[in-house]
Design a protein around this motif. Sequence first.
Motif, mmCIF file in Angstrom:
data_model
loop_
_atom_site.group_PDB
_atom_site.id
_atom_site.type_symbol
_atom_site.label_atom_id
_atom_site.label_comp_id
_atom_site.label_asym_id
_atom_site.label_seq_id
_atom_site.Cartn_x
_atom_site.Cartn_y
_atom_site.Cartn_z
ATOM 1 N N GLN A 218 -17.412 -61.179 -65.843
ATOM 2 C CA GLN A 218 -17.388 -59.773 -65.214
ATOM 3 C C GLN A 218 -16.523 -59.213 -65.625
ATOM 4 N N ASP A 219 -15.348 -59.409 -66.323
ATOM 5 C CA ASP A 219 -14.608 -58.518 -67.352
ATOM 6 C C ASP A 219 -15.315 -57.935 -68.380
ATOM 7 N N ARG B 246 -18.481 -57.653 -68.500
ATOM 8 C CA ARG B 246 -19.601 -56.602 -67.998
ATOM 9 C C ARG B 246 -18.971 -55.530 -67.513
ATOM 10 N N ASN B 247 -17.797 -55.393 -66.789
ATOM 11 C CA ASN B 247 -17.146 -54.168 -66.480
ATOM 12 C C ASN B 247 -16.902 -53.368 -67.888
ATOM 13 N N PHE C 105 -19.972 -51.702 -69.257
ATOM 14 C CA PHE C 105 -19.941 -50.659 -68.352
ATOM 15 C C PHE C 105 -19.430 -49.331 -68.790
ATOM 16 N N ASP C 106 -17.996 -49.584 -68.583
ATOM 17 C CA ASP C 106 -17.038 -48.526 -68.979
ATOM 18 C C ASP C 106 -17.366 -47.744 -70.247
#
Length: 155
Positions: free
Chosen positions: A8-9, A11-12, A15-16
């Motif tokens: 998830q890190d 993925r975030n 995205f950022d």
Amino acid sequence: MRHHDIDQDMRNLAFDFFYWFSRFEFALKERRFLKNEVIGARADPSWDKFAKAHRAAYVVSPAAKALLAEKPRRQIVGDPEHDFENLTFSPNTAELDKVVAYAKAVRNNLFHGGKHGHDQWDAPARMRRLLKLTITVLAELAALGDFGGDYDRFY
């Protein structure tokens, strides 16, 4: 890296990265850094015009130095498999032009480049470093261009 292996890190962070990269290109267009200014032409952002306008004022930051040291590579056609090569610059290439080229290489490799079997792009720790550095550099370039709300959406 396989989809189910991406935490998830990451993925975030991805995205950022895409968010800030797209905001930067939006700001380029809003500030009329365009490849073609003919009425009716596609509104494609011109990183080259931005770099040309700001070369003299640019000061390499610690994040930019780190990005330059990481030397993101570009994907090239190979036989039978595609490969990666170092970006090459003429001796008189301005530091801002190099930083821009590397930021665009990070974007191209993340979005289009090979994600399998290559020691550079199949390495999550390296990807994290490149993404974080480029996000920081984009914010610095937005400040250099005085993009204000066009970049950060604070109007």
